[in-house]
Design a protein around this motif. Structure first.
Motif, PDB file in Angstrom:
ATOM      1  N   GLY A   1      -8.766   7.121  -2.906  1.00 55.53           N
ATOM      2  CA  GLY A   1      -9.167   8.442  -3.349  1.00 55.53           C
ATOM      3  C   GLY A   1      -8.367   8.892  -4.558  1.00 55.53           C
ATOM      4  O   GLY A   1      -8.046   8.102  -5.456  1.00 55.53           O
ATOM      5  N   GLU A   2      -8.023  10.183  -4.586  1.00 55.03           N
ATOM      6  CA  GLU A   2      -7.213  10.729  -5.671  1.00 55.03           C
ATOM      7  C   GLU A   2      -5.724  10.534  -5.426  1.00 55.03           C
ATOM      8  O   GLU A   2      -4.902  10.879  -6.280  1.00 55.03           O
ATOM      9  CB  GLU A   2      -7.524  12.216  -5.855  1.00 55.03           C
ATOM     10  CG  GLU A   2      -8.967  12.494  -6.264  1.00 55.03           C
ATOM     11  CD  GLU A   2      -9.229  13.977  -6.461  1.00 55.03           C
ATOM     12  OE1 GLU A   2      -8.285  14.775  -6.244  1.00 55.03           O
ATOM     13  OE2 GLU A   2     -10.361  14.330  -6.828  1.00 55.03           O
ATOM     14  N   THR A   3      -5.379   9.953  -4.279  1.00 50.39           N
ATOM     15  CA  THR A   3      -3.971   9.776  -3.937  1.00 50.39           C
ATOM     16  C   THR A   3      -3.362   8.584  -4.641  1.00 50.39           C
ATOM     17  O   THR A   3      -2.168   8.559  -4.939  1.00 50.39           O
ATOM     18  CB  THR A   3      -3.809   9.597  -2.413  1.00 50.39           C
ATOM     19  OG1 THR A   3      -4.513  10.632  -1.743  1.00 50.39           O
ATOM     20  CG2 THR A   3      -2.351   9.620  -2.016  1.00 50.39           C
ATOM     21  N   GLY A   4      -4.165   7.563  -4.883  1.00 49.83           N
ATOM     22  CA  GLY A   4      -3.647   6.370  -5.518  1.00 49.83           C
ATOM     23  C   GLY A   4      -3.133   5.369  -4.503  1.00 49.83           C
ATOM     24  O   GLY A   4      -3.628   5.284  -3.374  1.00 49.83           O
ATOM     25  N   ALA A   5      -2.117   4.635  -4.895  1.00 49.88           N
ATOM     26  CA  ALA A   5      -1.589   3.551  -4.076  1.00 49.88           C
ATOM     27  C   ALA A   5      -0.709   4.079  -2.949  1.00 49.88           C
ATOM     28  O   ALA A   5      -0.131   5.171  -3.041  1.00 49.88           O
ATOM     29  CB  ALA A   5      -0.799   2.587  -4.946  1.00 49.88           C
ATOM     30  N   TYR A   6      -0.621   3.251  -1.905  1.00 48.50           N
ATOM     31  CA  TYR A   6       0.236   3.555  -0.754  1.00 48.50           C
ATOM     32  C   TYR A   6       1.310   2.476  -0.610  1.00 48.50           C
ATOM     33  O   TYR A   6       1.148   1.347  -1.078  1.00 48.50           O
ATOM     34  CB  TYR A   6      -0.584   3.623   0.537  1.00 48.50           C
ATOM     35  CG  TYR A   6      -1.015   5.022   0.909  1.00 48.50           C
ATOM     36  CD1 TYR A   6      -0.367   5.720   1.926  1.00 48.50           C
ATOM     37  CD2 TYR A   6      -2.055   5.640   0.244  1.00 48.50           C
ATOM     38  CE1 TYR A   6      -0.753   7.007   2.271  1.00 48.50           C
ATOM     39  CE2 TYR A   6      -2.455   6.918   0.580  1.00 48.50           C
ATOM     40  CZ  TYR A   6      -1.796   7.598   1.596  1.00 48.50           C
ATOM     41  OH  TYR A   6      -2.170   8.875   1.936  1.00 48.50           O
ATOM     42  N   GLU A   7       2.387   2.859   0.072  1.00 45.25           N
ATOM     43  CA  GLU A   7       3.469   1.941   0.389  1.00 45.25           C
ATOM     44  C   GLU A   7       3.698   1.888   1.897  1.00 45.25           C
ATOM     45  O   GLU A   7       3.535   2.891   2.592  1.00 45.25           O
ATOM     46  CB  GLU A   7       4.774   2.377  -0.279  1.00 45.25           C
ATOM     47  CG  GLU A   7       4.753   2.303  -1.784  1.00 45.25           C
ATOM     48  CD  GLU A   7       6.053   2.785  -2.394  1.00 45.25           C
ATOM     49  OE1 GLU A   7       6.459   2.232  -3.430  1.00 45.25           O
ATOM     50  OE2 GLU A   7       6.652   3.737  -1.844  1.00 45.25           O
ATOM     51  N   ARG A   8       4.075   0.701   2.356  1.00 46.95           N
ATOM     52  CA  ARG A   8       4.529   0.508   3.740  1.00 46.95           C
ATOM     53  C   ARG A   8       6.056   0.613   3.753  1.00 46.95           C
ATOM     54  O   ARG A   8       6.735  -0.053   2.976  1.00 46.95           O
ATOM     55  CB  ARG A   8       4.149  -0.881   4.250  1.00 46.95           C
ATOM     56  CG  ARG A   8       2.702  -1.140   4.493  1.00 46.95           C
ATOM     57  CD  ARG A   8       2.423  -2.635   4.650  1.00 46.95           C
ATOM     58  NE  ARG A   8       3.509  -3.380   5.285  1.00 46.95           N
ATOM     59  CZ  ARG A   8       3.459  -3.869   6.525  1.00 46.95           C
ATOM     60  NH1 ARG A   8       2.378  -3.684   7.266  1.00 46.95           N
ATOM     61  NH2 ARG A   8       4.471  -4.547   7.016  1.00 46.95           N
ATOM     62  N   VAL A   9       6.566   1.427   4.657  1.00 50.09           N
ATOM     63  CA  VAL A   9       8.010   1.551   4.837  1.00 50.09           C
ATOM     64  C   VAL A   9       8.302   1.213   6.297  1.00 50.09           C
ATOM     65  O   VAL A   9       7.757   1.845   7.207  1.00 50.09           O
ATOM     66  CB  VAL A   9       8.505   2.972   4.516  1.00 50.09           C
ATOM     67  CG1 VAL A   9      10.022   3.073   4.702  1.00 50.09           C
ATOM     68  CG2 VAL A   9       8.110   3.367   3.096  1.00 50.09           C
ATOM     69  N   THR A  10       9.141   0.211   6.531  1.00 52.61           N
ATOM     70  CA  THR A  10       9.467  -0.177   7.897  1.00 52.61           C
ATOM     71  C   THR A  10      10.975  -0.218   8.081  1.00 52.61           C
ATOM     72  O   THR A  10      11.729  -0.461   7.135  1.00 52.61           O
ATOM     73  CB  THR A  10       8.879  -1.563   8.237  1.00 52.61           C
ATOM     74  OG1 THR A  10       9.307  -2.512   7.257  1.00 52.61           O
ATOM     75  CG2 THR A  10       7.364  -1.512   8.255  1.00 52.61           C
ATOM     76  N   GLY A  11      11.397   0.041   9.291  1.00 52.01           N
ATOM     77  CA  GLY A  11      12.819   0.024   9.589  1.00 52.01           C
ATOM     78  C   GLY A  11      13.104   0.638  10.943  1.00 52.01           C
ATOM     79  O   GLY A  11      12.290   0.547  11.874  1.00 52.01           O
TER      80      GLY A  11
ATOM     81  N   ALA B   1      -2.049  -2.828   0.967  1.00 49.93           N
ATOM     82  CA  ALA B   1      -3.359  -3.255   0.471  1.00 49.93           C
ATOM     83  C   ALA B   1      -3.277  -3.739  -0.973  1.00 49.93           C
ATOM     84  O   ALA B   1      -4.190  -3.508  -1.772  1.00 49.93           O
ATOM     85  CB  ALA B   1      -4.379  -2.125   0.603  1.00 49.93           C
ATOM     86  N   GLY B   2      -2.170  -4.419  -1.306  1.00 44.07           N
ATOM     87  CA  GLY B   2      -2.027  -4.982  -2.638  1.00 44.07           C
ATOM     88  C   GLY B   2      -1.997  -3.954  -3.739  1.00 44.07           C
ATOM     89  O   GLY B   2      -2.321  -4.250  -4.895  1.00 44.07           O
ATOM     90  N   GLY B   3      -1.615  -2.723  -3.397  1.00 46.00           N
ATOM     91  CA  GLY B   3      -1.561  -1.665  -4.401  1.00 46.00           C
ATOM     92  C   GLY B   3      -2.891  -0.995  -4.669  1.00 46.00           C
ATOM     93  O   GLY B   3      -3.029  -0.240  -5.643  1.00 46.00           O
ATOM     94  N   ALA B   4      -3.883  -1.224  -3.809  1.00 43.76           N
ATOM     95  CA  ALA B   4      -5.203  -0.606  -3.982  1.00 43.76           C
ATOM     96  C   ALA B   4      -5.088   0.910  -4.000  1.00 43.76           C
ATOM     97  O   ALA B   4      -4.207   1.501  -3.365  1.00 43.76           O
ATOM     98  CB  ALA B   4      -6.140  -1.049  -2.863  1.00 43.76           C
ATOM     99  N   SER B   5      -5.997   1.544  -4.707  1.00 44.58           N
ATOM    100  CA  SER B   5      -5.991   3.002  -4.827  1.00 44.58           C
ATOM    101  C   SER B   5      -6.891   3.619  -3.764  1.00 44.58           C
ATOM    102  O   SER B   5      -7.986   3.110  -3.480  1.00 44.58           O
ATOM    103  CB  SER B   5      -6.481   3.403  -6.217  1.00 44.58           C
ATOM    104  OG  SER B   5      -6.378   4.796  -6.404  1.00 44.58           O
TER     105      SER B   5
END
Length: 658
Positions: A47-57, A41-45
């Motif tokens: 809640g209190e967790t902040g940004a998320y990352e996608r990990v694929t493999g 999500a373009g680094g969107a925050s």
């Protein structure tokens, strides 16, 4: 197990981390190939967790066929082995993790894929239905819907378990070996049920589940019948042909199958895959990701693991636990809590030679394919039909905390009443303290956000009730149960003891002129083989259905505001209309029957249900009733406050359905 030292390898053009497992020998994941780590999500925050990352493999695994934990996998002894005598597999892997692991919740939420697809975001979190990537390739903030689990800091994991699931459009799968004998792929007789228009394309050719062992098969047969109970009629050999090893064509060329009719093709197939490895791979991926290690792609130590399964994937979880795969090879629990949604009392046709896990048994389609077998319930019972004794949960110390959520459809089509009654439906049974069962009153199998009511192949307008708000509350309840020991709400299901669970002919549904009403359920048949099934005689299981009120709404269960403060009747059943087999249960559909606007209108139609004007003098009265229903559900922890506020806002602005 084969263990290697941890190393990192950078690939040209894309981030590609090969991470051989540095875990104890029992983990069975020997390496990870991480092909991309990128912002979600373009680094969107969130809640209190902040940004998320996608990990694929991909995850690469090995299992020992001699280990008792793997001995029950069908054909495992016939799988090719590597130099260490182990059976290899490779499975797709997709993770959404907090960018800063320290801000995560410590909860790993594993969603079991449904035919290679992710359902979490648009079946549970109300992501827009038109956002196709929300199913298989979530990238944008809108793909996360309400973003509940991201706002809570959970790490979300998916991995492939079904070998034939398509990888197109981001679908996920697992690569498993083909069973062989004397170095040659096995040939066996299989039966393919082919249905046009309801679960298959309307045009020829038919696509076969397996590759035929040659297209010159004088013993292959094709039959057709209009309704499931009709005797099959042979289709002459000159009226069909192989159009390739995986295709069947009706002749003369261009002949279209009759919509909804059941074509059964029996033929010799080749190359059965060892599909039961999907259970072991799921076990081992989750066990690996729960460990504490610097290279863990889940983003740090996971303190707990929850599993979510919807429909086919919920049936997968029922088998996963019952077959003992919730104990990993290190002797630890895999999932601490499970929520299975719209699974009825069935398992998945996976752990068998020439299995067909994408089949799902209903009254008309796939009726004689393996799915339903005792034990049905988490409660220990004696089965008077088979003479067996057992329970879905094993009682071996590795069972998860257990939740089952069903809609009315699963009572009509999937035997869901047998979760909480004896096999003959005579009396209620008490579930163990570690298990809960819930009915979404008025719900239907396909329910999710954004649906529009039309008739499709059915006689009545189709249901649009969205069970997502209840699922979100129950998912939070499950995490609190696992994390804090806070017991969830008591089971909410219809019961024999209070008269809310009845025969399908005794529901009390009101007579509405012109309405097609269901009066029978999908029977649970027993048969020795699906290839040439002949249902066994003797005592039969007895599925029952919810009793309804004067509006036709289920009395028991979780009554969401659309049902508690109705503007129409929602049911979990519908019937086919011509040109489909009229009168048969319309797959897993429900009906939506709006109320008349005024008393004069309903009386002119002969509709006994009160009109909207008779129920709600004005918009404010309707909104107040919705607010009261919301307050009750929130107090009972069956609805989150933020979802309740959405209901009230829609009611006050007139944006409610139908």
């Amino acid at each position: 197990m084969f263990v290697r030292a941890v190393r990192l390898r950078a690939c040209v053009a894309a981030l590609c981390l090969a991470v051989p497992a540095a875990t104890p020998a029992t983990a069975r994941i020997v390496g990870l190939d991480i092909t991309a780590v990128e912002p979600f999500a373009g680094g969107a925050s969130f809640g209190e967790t902040g940004a998320y990352e996608r990990v694929t493999g991909f995850a690469r695994g090995e299992i020992d066929p001699a280990d008792p934990a793997n001995a029950g996998i069908a054909d495992i002894v016939l799988a090719p082995r590597n130099a260490r005598g182990l059976v290899e597999y490779r499975t797709d892997l997709f993770i959404l993790r907090p960018k800063d692991p320290a801000r995560g919740s410590g909860t790993l939420l594993y969603e079991v894929l449904n035919r290679g697809r992710k359902f979490l975001f648009n079946w549970v979190l109300d992501a827009p239905a038109q956002a196709a990537q929300a199913v298989n390739d979530p990238r944008e903030a809108r793909d996360a819907g309400t973003a509940l689990v991201l706002n809570r800091g959970d790490t979300i994991v998916w991995s492939g378990w079904e070998a034939d699931a398509l990888r197109q459009n981001g679908g996920m799968a697992i690569d498993v070996p083909v069973a062989t004998r004397d170095g040659k792929p096995i040939v066996g007789t299989v039966r393919d049920e082919l249905v046009s228009g309801t679960r298959g394309p309307t045009e020829a050719p038919f696509y076969l589940t397996f590759a035929a062992a040659g297209t010159d098969q004088p013993g292959a047969t094709l039959t057709v019948r209009r309704r499931e109970a009709d005797p099959p009629l042979p289709v002459p050999r000159e009226a069909w042909t192989f159009a390739g090893p995986r295709q069947l064509m009706l002749l003369p060329a261009g002949t279209k199958p009759q919509p909804g009719s059941l074509y059964e093709f029996t033929y010799e197939a080749v190359g059965p895959k060892v599909l039961g490895l999907g259970f072991a791979a799921t076990r081992d991926v989750v066990a690996y990701l729960r460990r504490s290690a610097a290279d863990n792609p889940a983003g740090g130590k996971m303190q707990r693991a929850l599993a979510l399964g919807i429909s086919q994937s919920g049936r997968f979880l029922r088998d996963f636990v019952h077959l003992g795969f919730n104990r990993d090879e290190a002797g630890a629990r895999v999932f601490d809590g499970v929520l299975a949604h719209i699974s009825g009392v069935g398992g998945v046709f996976l752990n068998a030679r020439f299995a067909q896990p994408s089949r799902t048994n209903t009254q008309h389609e796939d009726h004689l394919y393996p799915e339903n077998a005792f034990p049905f319930s988490p409660a220990a019972q004696h089965d008077p039909v088979t003479g067996q004794r057992g329970a879905l949960l094993r009682g071996d110390g590795f069972d998860p905390l257990w939740m089952e959520v069903n809609t009315e459809t699963e009572y009509w089509q999937k035997g869901a009443s047998l979760l909480t009654t004896d096999p003959l439906g005579r009396a209620d049974v008490d579930l163990p303290d570690t298990a809960r069962a819930y009915l979404i009153a008025g719900g239907f199998h396909y329910g999710r956000s954004g649906l529009v009511s039309d008739k499709g192949p059915c006689a009545n307008p189709r249901n649009t009730l969205n069970p997502g708000p209840a699922l979100r509350a129950l998912l939070v309840d499950l995490e609190e149960w696992v994390r804090d020991g806070r017991a969830p709400p008591a089971s909410r299901v219809p019961r024999r003891s209070d008269g809310t669970l009845v025969e399908p002919t005794a529901t009390g549904f009101p007579y509405v002129p012109g309405l097609a009403v269901a009066t029978f359920t999908n029977a649970i048949a027993r048969f020795p083989t699906y290839v040439d099934p002949h249902p066994e005689a003797g005592p039969q299981y007895r599925p029952l259905v919810p009793r309804v009120d004067a509006d036709g709404q289920a009395i028991a269960g979780i009554r969401l505001p659309e049902v508690a403060v109705p503007r129409g009747t929602y049911t979990g059943w519908n019937l086919y209309a011509e040109p489909f087999p009229a009168g048969a249960l319309c797959d897993r559909e429900g009906s939506l029957l709006p109320f008349a606007a005024t008393k004069a209108e309903r009386e002119a139609k002969g509709d006994p249900r009160l009109s909207l004007a008779e129920r709600y003098p004005d918009q404010a009265a309707y909104a107040d009733a919705v607010a009261r229903a919301v307050d009750g559900l929130v107090a009972e922890r069956l609805l989150l406050r933020e979802d309740g506020e959405r209901y009230v806002e829609r009611a006050r602005t007139g944006a409610q359905r139908p």
